[in-house]
Scaffold this active site. Sequence first.
Site: not given
Length: 886
Positions: A26, A96, A105, A107, A352, A468, A777, A844, A864
């Site tokens: 801000k 503020r 909203g 604080m 903002r 699971h 992996s 994985c 990967y």
Amino acid sequence: MSKWVYTFGDGAADGRADMKNLLGGKGANLAEMASLGLPVPPGLTITTEVCTYYYENARQYPVELVAQMDAAIAAIEKSAGAVFGDKENPLLVSVRSGARVSMPGMMDTVLNLGLNDETVEGLAAGSGNARFAWDSYRRFIQMYSDVVLGVDHYHFEELIEYHKEAKGVDLDTDLDADDWKSLAAAFKAKTEEELGTPFPQDVRKQLWGAIGAVFGSWHIDRAKIYRKLNNIPEGWGTAVNVQAMVFGNMGDTSATGVAFTRDPSTGENEFYGEYLINAQGEDVVAGIRTPQNLTIRAREAAGATAPSMEEVMPDVFSQLADVFTKLEQHYRDMQDIEFTVQRGKLWMLQTRSGKRTAKAALKIAVEMVEAGLIDEKTAVMRVEPAALDQLLHPTLDPDAPRDIYTRGLPASPGAAAGAAVFDSDEAEAWARDGKDVVLCRTETSPEDIHGMHAARGVLTARGGMTSHAAVVARGMGTPCVSGAGQVRIDAKAGVMTCMGREIKKGDLITIDGSTGEVMIGAVKTLQPELTGDFAALMKWADSYRTMQVRTNSDTPADTETAREFGAEGIGLCRTEHMFFEGERIIAVRQMILAEDIAGRKHALEKLLPMQRDDFAEIFKIMRGLPVTIRLLDPPLHEFLPREQDEFDDVAAAIGCDVVVLQRRAADLHEINPMLGHRGCRLGITYPEIYEMQARAIFEAAIAVEKETGDTVVPEIMIPLVATEKELAILRKHVEAVAVDVFAETGHTVNYLIGTMIELPRAALCADKIANAADFFSFGTNDLTQTAIGISRDDAARFLEQYVKDDIFAQDPFVSIDQEGVGELVRLGAERGRSTKPDLKLGICGEHGGDPASVEFCHNVGLDYVSCSPFRVPIARLAAAQAALKS
């Protein structure tokens, strides 16, 4: 001397937009708007460093702060032409918060500060509007008493309602100056009654009280929860902004509003927002009055009769539209703006980057690239990867009413409604008849796979984010709420209860796997939409990422879905999930319960063609992309019969006595099966199991190559390896099968043999294990369990408290514990490649779809990541962002 206070106003500022870490979002943006020459009320920003100092020094301020504040207040007085605390011409200010990232909203705020019993008279005289002055004073007393002094706001709302009732009016706008003056006195009396001390009249004390309250609000519960949900570090602190008040409640030529430069829901390039005439900003956001539309188009679309700002204040609206354009062009992003009109003059109070839906984020990013406002890299960085979940799953209609029954963990995103059923067979049967069902279980096991597949959603009373139920549901793209600990499910009776409320079989329920909410009744859902914007952004993301994204998949349907979402191979095919259908489970149980090798081989002969067909379908769908197949991993107890009728089925299939089977099942019982006879230990003791699976893989690969002409690249993964010797022994078994199959068919395929690194010892000894491996992996689900010593199925009972107490920053099964588990991954990667520099490395576990974990994997140098099909786009975008950051 440290500079603790920065000023802005009159077309100049000490700060800039790039100083958000110091001035908060801000304060930095107010400084930037002032420097741009926009109409910004003068003010000052107390830096975030003061907040840090405040908490590190027993809530004391730096000694230089008071003098710097006095000088800054004097500058505001000069610019505003008013004096703080002056009886005749008082300066009023707002106080503020302003963290470096938006926390809307969360604080505290105080408005109209500087009013007391004397200055209110000066404000009335100076404005010529006594009603406005006394309305402002009562607002200040109410807000200050609540935020700073801790007097519940309902006391004041109650007094207003009593007063309106006594006067015989319904609306606050029906109250006149005398009414507000009377209420201001009543408010002060109530505050003194509650606290035993009078309401403060010294404006300097008021100011320091408000500053302390804003700093204090950094640690209120809602702010802490918001920071946890959005991964905002506690140490950042907040700035405090003190700014000259401008008033939207000075009559019909005054107004206040909140606006976005584009529609934050759809991304459409049109102004979006609301305003109120003769009101202050809190009235718009608090819902005290119904706001009106900004534009004629929005009013007409909403079918509203109240006139738009474009109609009521055309000149001011035109100025506002110019500001919108200027701010969006300057910041090169959609802006969220607060403004006030005081007697026909426009003032900007905040700008903002606006919060937006995933759909809007995509549209805005793509259109801004097309307009030349931003480049493709910026567009890729601008969309939150996790937000893509909104695009891939059904969501609840935000306007639909809902009756919350309980809450659990948001285990698999999306919303689903259907009849509650408590048995997997019944779920499958009902679904076959065309009914939508939600499968409700205390916990799921692999035997529930058919019911989970048939259900629209899954609810479990036990289990965590990687239980699971959670893992399987995410793989299927099925919404799931797990670990709803207050729910008690009686499957036989067909009923579940929670806090005295009962749901019976067939009753309609709705689950939201994105929030963990469970609701009674069917709540309206909205279906996802994938647009051309999605395709455009993903194409750009793919051009920047260096890490591949594979999928965890073990069914043709999941594999097709993953390919559609851009998966570049399969990183984990769990073969055990293929064993829980129809006659297969009987053959598996026959194999497990056999007392000799001949019995096991007889059962395996039945499974071989089934496995071969499974692998062939997946190879065809992946069309030459690598497929990593994990050989049988889970503990045998998961496959064993539990009920008498299941024992009867196996006995009939084998042709032996039920008592013999029950004795054999008892012999296989394990105290701690997750650390028992599973993974490569099965392959060592029963090599014929892995040999059957290897044969099925090679025969399927050869058949598909011959049929399609595509190159098939199977990667055979040995699970739960702890030593080099284990892998070396099982590698020889697999290679021997390959030699046999190649000789039998006269055809060869290229293949790799590797292992999952899912035990701490394996990571530490990775340099030795690499001698027998073509790839690693990292199975971070089990690696997290074994490294931290936490069962993922039981962790939900206490992990929430651990996160709340900041023992863990996040659930370590959701986002990788980089300090502990991550260090094992780093060591395993480094040591493995010290032996084989070209060793292929991937991950994985479920972490493969978590953006923070994907970034970690990129930084460690993995080739990967692999994740459930519906998280593939998330991982693609996260991998691109990780590459751009580095």
